[in-house]
Write a protein that holds these residues in place. Structure first.
Motif, short mmCIF file in Angstrom:
data_model
loop_
_atom_site.label_atom_id
_atom_site.label_comp_id
_atom_site.label_asym_id
_atom_site.label_seq_id
_atom_site.Cartn_x
_atom_site.Cartn_y
_atom_site.Cartn_z
N PHE A 55 1.02 -1.16 -0.08
CA PHE A 55 -0.09 -0.07 0.00
C PHE A 55 1.06 1.29 -0.16
O PHE A 55 0.51 2.06 -0.46
N CYS A 56 2.09 1.17 0.74
CA CYS A 56 3.00 2.33 0.71
C CYS A 56 3.90 2.42 -0.70
O CYS A 56 4.57 3.43 -0.65
N ALA A 57 3.88 1.53 -1.58
CA ALA A 57 4.76 1.46 -2.50
C ALA A 57 4.59 2.69 -3.45
O ALA A 57 5.57 3.03 -4.03
N PRO A 58 3.29 3.09 -3.98
CA PRO A 58 3.39 4.17 -4.81
C PRO A 58 4.02 5.41 -4.05
O PRO A 58 4.46 6.17 -4.82
N PHE A 59 3.66 5.59 -2.81
CA PHE A 59 4.25 6.78 -2.22
C PHE A 59 5.74 6.82 -2.22
O PHE A 59 6.42 7.55 -2.41
N LEU A 60 6.13 5.54 -1.89
CA LEU A 60 7.67 5.09 -1.67
C LEU A 60 8.26 5.36 -3.20
O LEU A 60 9.65 6.05 -3.16
N LEU A 62 7.25 7.36 -5.62
CA LEU A 62 7.26 8.82 -5.92
C LEU A 62 8.26 9.60 -5.17
O LEU A 62 9.04 10.36 -5.53
N PHE A 63 8.28 9.19 -3.98
CA PHE A 63 9.31 10.08 -2.92
C PHE A 63 10.47 9.68 -3.45
O PHE A 63 11.49 10.73 -3.37
N ALA A 64 11.04 8.48 -3.63
CA ALA A 64 12.33 8.29 -4.24
C ALA A 64 12.65 8.92 -5.58
O ALA A 64 13.69 9.53 -5.65
N ALA A 65 11.57 9.01 -6.36
CA ALA A 65 12.06 9.62 -7.82
C ALA A 65 12.01 11.05 -7.88
O ALA A 65 12.69 11.78 -8.39
N ALA A 69 16.12 10.90 -5.43
CA ALA A 69 16.96 10.88 -6.61
C ALA A 69 17.59 12.23 -6.76
O ALA A 69 18.91 12.49 -7.16
N PRO A 70 16.69 13.50 -6.75
CA PRO A 70 17.16 14.62 -7.17
C PRO A 70 18.35 15.03 -6.29
O PRO A 70 19.36 15.79 -6.60
#
Length: 338
Positions: A55-60, A62-65, A69-70
């Protein structure tokens, strides 16, 4: 005959429901042993533990990307320096120099001035804005307030206007030729030089306060709604006045909201960019291209020096993180002493 009667009675007793077979005179069957609970198989247990992560995968992702990453790319990029030939006939080369950009940033007077300017901006503007937001929240939450919905909406409305649009409107209000503020003050012989080098920072602060005071007011007002009505009613029955209730009950109750808005405001002050950038063309040079740290980094990007811009961004992020951490520690220590 007596023996047959006794045998018949034993048979009937053994046939009664709920009677153990041992009472019938003979050994009954051994009670079935309750099977011990066996542990769940390891794969099924691991699947149950990993299920919340799905369930947290989409947030994780997007947060990482979008964040991790930046930041990592900027941190790595800041370890290189750009070298150009004297004639500029060849393409610039990147050389690994871990401290080159950082030593240059600490010796860059324009960048250090932008950091000091933003620090002064935060020290003055953040307390003023939070004071205005707290006052608005207390006034709307007061028992005698009328039209609460209207005043909530009207106070929050400036936040709904994009920062660039708000800065454009205020640039017209500040203009020396068309300023309605100076026209109103002209009969009393007062004229405010909004774009003077010593005033322009506070002209920017006025725009930011106008735009964000309503946003912070909504957060504080929401925290005020969590105060039990019984506590306020008991204070009134004890003879406490409205100012006394606000000072002794309401303000301490919204301490967490004030800390949250203060941290958000400090981070927002470090990211100051839209308002001074919009005012720069009409500021008669008082707003330079390095007026704030982000403007300074953007200026380095415009010059093609991406590693130096990355180093400035990393330094700004580290300073904001340290200030936020120290602020949280101080406020947490104050709560413990209270």
């Amino acid at each position: 005959m007596n023996e047959s009667v006794i045998d018949a009675a034993g048979t009937i007793a053994a046939a009664r429901p709920g009677r153990p077979a041992a009472d019938a005179g003979g050994p009954g069957p051994a009670p079935a042993s309750v099977p011990a609970s066996t542990p769940a198989p390891a794969p099924a247990y691991r699947a149950r533990r990993l299920r919340p992560l799905l369930f947290c995968a989409p947030f994780l992702v997007l947060f990482a990307a979008m964040y991790v990453a930046p930041i990592g790319y900027a941190a790595v990029g800041s370890l290189f320096t750009v070298h150009r030939s004297g004639l500029g006939l060849t393409a610039p080369t990147r050389v690994f120099d871990p401290l080159g950009n950082y030593s240059r940033a600490f010796g860059d007077h324009a960048f250090l001035s932008s950091l000091g300017r933003v620090a002064l901006f935060g020290l003055v503007q953040v307390p003023v804005m939070l004071g205005v937001a707290l006052a608005l929240a207390l006034l709307i939450d007061s028992r005698s307030a009328r039209g609460k919905s209207f005043f909530r909406l009207s106070s929050f409305l400036p936040y709904a206007i994009p920062g660039v649009s708000a800065a454009l409107v205020w640039s017209f209000m500040y203009s020396a030729q068309s300023s309605p503020i100076n026209r109103l003050l002209h009969p009393i012989g007062v004229s405010i030089p909004f774009f003077h080098s010593e005033v322009v920072l506070w002209s920017v602060a006025n725009i930011v306060t106008w735009s964000w005071a309503g946003y912070n007011m909504i957060i504080i007002y929401a925290a005020l709604q969590s105060i039990p009505a019984e506590v306020l009613e008991a204070a009134r029955m004890d003879g406490a006045s409205a100012p006394r209730i606000a000072w002794s009950i309401k303000i301490p109750a919204v301490r967490g909201a004030l800390v949250l808005t203060a941290v958000f405001s400090v981070i927002g002050s470090a990211q100051l960019y839209n308002e001074p950038t919009v005012l720069q063309p009409v500021s008669d040079g008082s707003v330079s291209s390095t007026f704030t740290p982000i403007m300074s980094a953007q200026s380095a990007v415009a010059a093609g020096n991406y590693p130096y811009a990355a180093a400035q961004s990393v330094l700004l992020a580290l300073l904001v993180g340290v200030v936020s951490f120290v602020f949280f520690k101080l406020t947490h220590r104050g709560e413990e002493q209270a």
